[in-house]
Design a protein around this motif. Structure first.
Motif, PDB file in Angstrom:
ATOM      1  N   GLU A   1      -9.442  -5.305  -2.975  1.00 38.09           N
ATOM      2  CA  GLU A   1      -8.157  -5.126  -2.860  1.00 38.09           C
ATOM      3  C   GLU A   1      -7.847  -4.376  -4.739  1.00 38.09           C
ATOM      4  O   GLU A   1      -7.336  -3.038  -3.771  1.00 38.09           O
ATOM      5  N   TYR A   2      -8.314  -4.705  -5.591  1.00 32.79           N
ATOM      6  CA  TYR A   2      -8.135  -4.007  -6.426  1.00 32.79           C
ATOM      7  C   TYR A   2      -8.271  -3.183  -6.712  1.00 32.79           C
ATOM      8  O   TYR A   2      -8.315  -1.852  -7.196  1.00 32.79           O
ATOM      9  N   ARG A   3      -9.917  -3.309  -6.116  1.00 32.88           N
ATOM     10  CA  ARG A   3     -10.803  -2.271  -6.503  1.00 32.88           C
ATOM     11  C   ARG A   3     -10.372  -1.117  -5.637  1.00 32.88           C
ATOM     12  O   ARG A   3     -10.044  -0.039  -5.841  1.00 32.88           O
ATOM     13  N   MET A   4      -9.524  -1.391  -4.220  1.00 31.69           N
ATOM     14  CA  MET A   4      -9.600  -0.251  -3.161  1.00 31.69           C
ATOM     15  C   MET A   4      -8.508   0.877  -3.650  1.00 31.69           C
ATOM     16  O   MET A   4      -8.522   1.366  -3.560  1.00 31.69           O
ATOM     17  N   ARG A   5      -6.942  -0.123  -4.490  1.00 30.95           N
ATOM     18  CA  ARG A   5      -6.257   0.402  -4.336  1.00 30.95           C
ATOM     19  C   ARG A   5      -6.380   1.890  -6.052  1.00 30.95           C
ATOM     20  O   ARG A   5      -5.996   2.397  -5.892  1.00 30.95           O
ATOM     21  N   LEU A   6      -7.243   0.823  -7.085  1.00 38.75           N
ATOM     22  CA  LEU A   6      -7.692   1.721  -8.368  1.00 38.75           C
ATOM     23  C   LEU A   6      -8.240   2.999  -7.795  1.00 38.75           C
ATOM     24  O   LEU A   6      -8.131   4.094  -8.322  1.00 38.75           O
ATOM     25  N   GLU A   7      -9.465   2.390  -6.896  1.00 37.83           N
ATOM     26  CA  GLU A   7     -10.278   3.832  -6.933  1.00 37.83           C
ATOM     27  C   GLU A   7      -9.675   5.076  -6.190  1.00 37.83           C
ATOM     28  O   GLU A   7     -10.263   6.138  -5.794  1.00 37.83           O
ATOM     29  N   SER A   8      -8.729   4.728  -5.424  1.00 37.49           N
ATOM     30  CA  SER A   8      -7.510   5.738  -4.334  1.00 37.49           C
ATOM     31  C   SER A   8      -6.578   6.637  -5.418  1.00 37.49           C
ATOM     32  O   SER A   8      -6.494   7.316  -4.989  1.00 37.49           O
TER      33      SER A   8
ATOM     34  N   ARG B   1      -5.284   8.943  -3.060  1.00 38.85           N
ATOM     35  CA  ARG B   1      -5.414   8.934  -1.025  1.00 38.85           C
ATOM     36  C   ARG B   1      -5.769   7.767  -0.891  1.00 38.85           C
ATOM     37  O   ARG B   1      -6.535   7.335  -0.271  1.00 38.85           O
ATOM     38  N   LEU B   2      -4.590   6.269  -1.203  1.00 37.81           N
ATOM     39  CA  LEU B   2      -4.372   5.463  -0.778  1.00 37.81           C
ATOM     40  C   LEU B   2      -4.677   5.774   0.855  1.00 37.81           C
ATOM     41  O   LEU B   2      -4.196   5.904   1.568  1.00 37.81           O
ATOM     42  N   ALA B   3      -5.600   5.038   1.644  1.00 37.28           N
ATOM     43  CA  ALA B   3      -5.945   4.714   2.994  1.00 37.28           C
ATOM     44  C   ALA B   3      -5.254   3.523   3.718  1.00 37.28           C
ATOM     45  O   ALA B   3      -5.003   2.732   3.507  1.00 37.28           O
ATOM     46  N   ILE B   4      -3.696   3.616   4.093  1.00 36.87           N
ATOM     47  CA  ILE B   4      -3.115   2.444   4.715  1.00 36.87           C
ATOM     48  C   ILE B   4      -3.305   1.462   5.656  1.00 36.87           C
ATOM     49  O   ILE B   4      -3.633   0.564   5.180  1.00 36.87           O
ATOM     50  N   GLY B   5      -3.933   1.681   6.140  1.00 37.07           N
ATOM     51  CA  GLY B   5      -4.532   1.685   7.936  1.00 37.07           C
ATOM     52  C   GLY B   5      -5.776   0.361   7.218  1.00 37.07           C
ATOM     53  O   GLY B   5      -5.533  -0.685   7.186  1.00 37.07           O
ATOM     54  N   ARG B   6      -7.001   1.318   6.425  1.00 36.68           N
ATOM     55  CA  ARG B   6      -7.324   0.348   5.763  1.00 36.68           C
ATOM     56  C   ARG B   6      -7.066  -0.671   4.528  1.00 36.68           C
ATOM     57  O   ARG B   6      -7.236  -1.628   4.947  1.00 36.68           O
ATOM     58  N   TYR B   7      -6.200  -0.631   4.179  1.00 40.57           N
ATOM     59  CA  TYR B   7      -5.876  -1.674   2.934  1.00 40.57           C
ATOM     60  C   TYR B   7      -4.923  -2.679   3.750  1.00 40.57           C
ATOM     61  O   TYR B   7      -5.234  -3.633   3.232  1.00 40.57           O
ATOM     62  N   VAL B   8      -4.545  -2.310   4.903  1.00 39.60           N
ATOM     63  CA  VAL B   8      -4.140  -3.444   5.720  1.00 39.60           C
ATOM     64  C   VAL B   8      -4.399  -4.081   5.994  1.00 39.60           C
ATOM     65  O   VAL B   8      -4.469  -5.682   6.170  1.00 39.60           O
TER      66      VAL B   8
ATOM     67  N   ALA C   1       0.903  -1.624  -0.256  1.00 43.45           N
ATOM     68  CA  ALA C   1      -0.033  -0.328  -0.083  1.00 43.45           C
ATOM     69  C   ALA C   1       1.072   1.465  -0.154  1.00 43.45           C
ATOM     70  O   ALA C   1       0.416   2.620  -0.508  1.00 43.45           O
ATOM     71  N   ARG C   2       2.286   0.876   1.151  1.00 49.25           N
ATOM     72  CA  ARG C   2       2.636   2.521   0.607  1.00 49.25           C
ATOM     73  C   ARG C   2       3.395   2.684  -0.249  1.00 49.25           C
ATOM     74  O   ARG C   2       4.010   3.652  -0.410  1.00 49.25           O
ATOM     75  N   MET C   3       3.724   1.918  -0.741  1.00 47.66           N
ATOM     76  CA  MET C   3       4.704   1.773  -2.561  1.00 47.66           C
ATOM     77  C   MET C   3       3.172   2.408  -3.293  1.00 47.66           C
ATOM     78  O   MET C   3       4.388   2.855  -4.129  1.00 47.66           O
ATOM     79  N   PHE C   4       2.263   1.419  -3.416  1.00 48.12           N
ATOM     80  CA  PHE C   4       1.369   2.337  -4.358  1.00 48.12           C
ATOM     81  C   PHE C   4       1.308   3.665  -4.011  1.00 48.12           C
ATOM     82  O   PHE C   4       0.863   4.544  -5.202  1.00 48.12           O
ATOM     83  N   GLN C   5       1.245   3.995  -2.864  1.00 45.64           N
ATOM     84  CA  GLN C   5       0.818   5.233  -3.055  1.00 45.64           C
ATOM     85  C   GLN C   5       2.243   6.128  -3.062  1.00 45.64           C
ATOM     86  O   GLN C   5       1.765   7.053  -3.812  1.00 45.64           O
ATOM     87  N   LEU C   6       2.930   6.247  -3.142  1.00 46.60           N
ATOM     88  CA  LEU C   6       4.451   6.805  -3.029  1.00 46.60           C
ATOM     89  C   LEU C   6       4.654   6.953  -4.755  1.00 46.60           C
ATOM     90  O   LEU C   6       4.681   7.830  -4.897  1.00 46.60           O
ATOM     91  N   VAL C   7       4.586   5.829  -5.449  1.00 45.49           N
ATOM     92  CA  VAL C   7       4.889   6.238  -6.931  1.00 45.49           C
ATOM     93  C   VAL C   7       3.553   6.748  -7.699  1.00 45.49           C
ATOM     94  O   VAL C   7       4.551   7.074  -8.198  1.00 45.49           O
ATOM     95  N   TRP C   8       2.739   6.624  -7.498  1.00 46.43           N
ATOM     96  CA  TRP C   8       1.260   6.865  -8.368  1.00 46.43           C
ATOM     97  C   TRP C   8       1.133   8.527  -7.532  1.00 46.43           C
ATOM     98  O   TRP C   8       0.851   9.035  -8.221  1.00 46.43           O
TER      99      TRP C   8
END
Length: 418
Positions: A373-380, A341-348, A320-327
């Motif tokens: 999981e895919y939906r949460m990442r993509l829609e952030s 704007r991925l919420a790290i805690g919610r994703y974990v 999650a943190r890498m996804f947020q950092l890169v994008w």
């Protein structure tokens, strides 16, 4: 299916967004029930064909997720050729067969195979990325991976350090657990740990981790910078230490999970031993073969599950943190950028819950876990485009280069890995 606005509409732009840019949140319109039907058919056909159906299953999965992924209200298209995916699958099977033959033949052949793999992996990765990018199309534009083979191999230099580092680790393990003497003296203090062995092993672990982080950074850096959409190339703003911080935080989280487990295991150890005693009755596992096999099987299964569960929060955090950092630090030329704007805690929490449900359902919850999981990442993720999508895409279509390079790649067989 989630409703989405008309193709000409865009969200209001927050203050952190680029000026004169329109915002387009990424959307996923699929459902877990629909993907479950795709997944269960793929699973059954793979079982019936003893795995031969795998390339077809991967293609159907890719087509489902691509067609339900909307970028600026237009779906992605997966146009990968089945022939290339089948050839890639056959090649992977041949490599696995070569590994098994080498393992059964002798240690020297294993070392040779490791060196050959270090030389082959960059080529396989570059071929896979070339195939994946070219198989992705959006609004008539085809993605391209424009890195040369020299750049691919330059980015993979840490691979060549991992082979000697494995010997460093093995030597450290040998020093940590030297052979015990046959008949130690009565008052002799025997220990299996030496300071030199501990220091050597720690050095090998640290260097190995740094090499893995460097490979991760180099590959993502090359993917973004050499990605091409029309005439526009990707833009990258991250440095190596950004990745190191994320990985170190993940390691720290993993250690916290281990410490928590050790504290919990101190309470549960007695109950586990009691359960094993009840299971075996009065039979001594050391003398009864069946009890010994069953004990080893239980220990192996419990150990594997514990490793999976203990590492789950750390792996989810790193992803999650890498996804947020890169994008948050990439873009497309000077015309587009992304905001995550991925919420790290919610994703974990989601990943950990999904893992438990997958284990409890013997794997049948996996399609639902993957979609959520895919939906949460993509829609952030939100895409910001300067000048509007229609204007930018029109310019890109007019500037898109020809397909001679792709045709040459086909001719020399660079797209074997699907």
């Amino acid at each position: 299916m989630h409703p989405h606005p008309a193709s000409g509409a865009a969200e209001s732009i927050p203050s952190s967004a680029p000026r004169d840019a329109e915002a387009y949140p990424l959307e996923f319109t699929g459902s877990a029930d629909a993907y479950f039907r795709v997944w269960i058919v793929n699973l059954l056909l793979c079982c019936v064909t003893f795995g031969i159906y795998t390339p077809w299953a991967r293609r159907r999965t890719a087509q489902y997720f691509y067609s339900n992924t909307l970028v600026a209200h237009s779906p992605l298209e997966f146009t990968g050729r089945l022939r290339a995916m089948v050839l890639g699958f056959v090649l992977v099977l041949l490599l696995l067969l070569a590994r098994d033959i080498a393992s059964a033949t002798g240690q020297e052949l294993v070392v040779t195979l490791l060196l050959a793999a270090a030389a082959l992996v960059p080529w396989a990765w570059g071929s896979a990325m070339r195939f994946r990018f070219r198989a992705t199309r959006w609004r008539g534009l085809r993605l391209q991976f424009a890195a040369s083979w020299r750049e691919v191999y330059r980015a993979s230099w840490p691979l060549w350090m991992l082979v000697p580092l494995w010997w460093v680790l093995l030597l450290g393990l040998k020093w940590l657990a030297p052979e015990m003497p046959d008949a130690p003296e009565p008052n002799e203090k025997v220990t299996g740990v030496t300071p030199a062995g501990g220091a050597w092993l720690l050095l090998g672990l640290v260097l190995t981790l740094l090499c893995i982080i460097r490979i991760d950074y180099n590959c993502k850096n090359l993917l973004v910078r050499k990605a091409r959409l029309g005439a526009e190339q990707g833009r990258w703003k991250l440095v190596y230490m950004d990745f190191v911080k994320v990985w170190l935080a993940s390691v720290a989280l993993f250690m916290l999970c281990v410490l928590g487990f050790l504290a919990l295991s101190a309470v549960l150890t007695g109950q586990l031993l009691g359960a094993l005693a009840w299971l075996f009755g009065r039979v001594d596992p050391r003398t009864d073969p069946m009890s010994l096999v069953l004990t080893m099987l239980i220990v192996y299964i419990v150990g594997a599950l514990l490793a999976l569960l203990l590492s789950a929060p750390a792996r989810a955090y790193r992803e999650a943190r890498m996804f947020q950092l890169v994008w948050n630090h990439i873009g497309i030329g000077q015309v587009a950028r992304f905001k995550c704007r991925l919420a790290i805690g919610r994703y974990v929490l989601l990943r950990t819950r999904n893992l438990l449900l997958v284990l409890l359902t013997l794997g049948f919850y996996r399609p639902y876990a993957r979609v959520s999981e895919y939906r949460m990442r993509l829609e952030s993720v939100t895409l910001y485009v300067k000048g509007g999508v229609e204007q930018v895409v029109g310019a890109m279509v007019r500037q898109q280069p020809g397909g001679l390079g792709d045709a040459l790649a086909d001719a020399v067989g660079l797209d074997l890995i699907g």
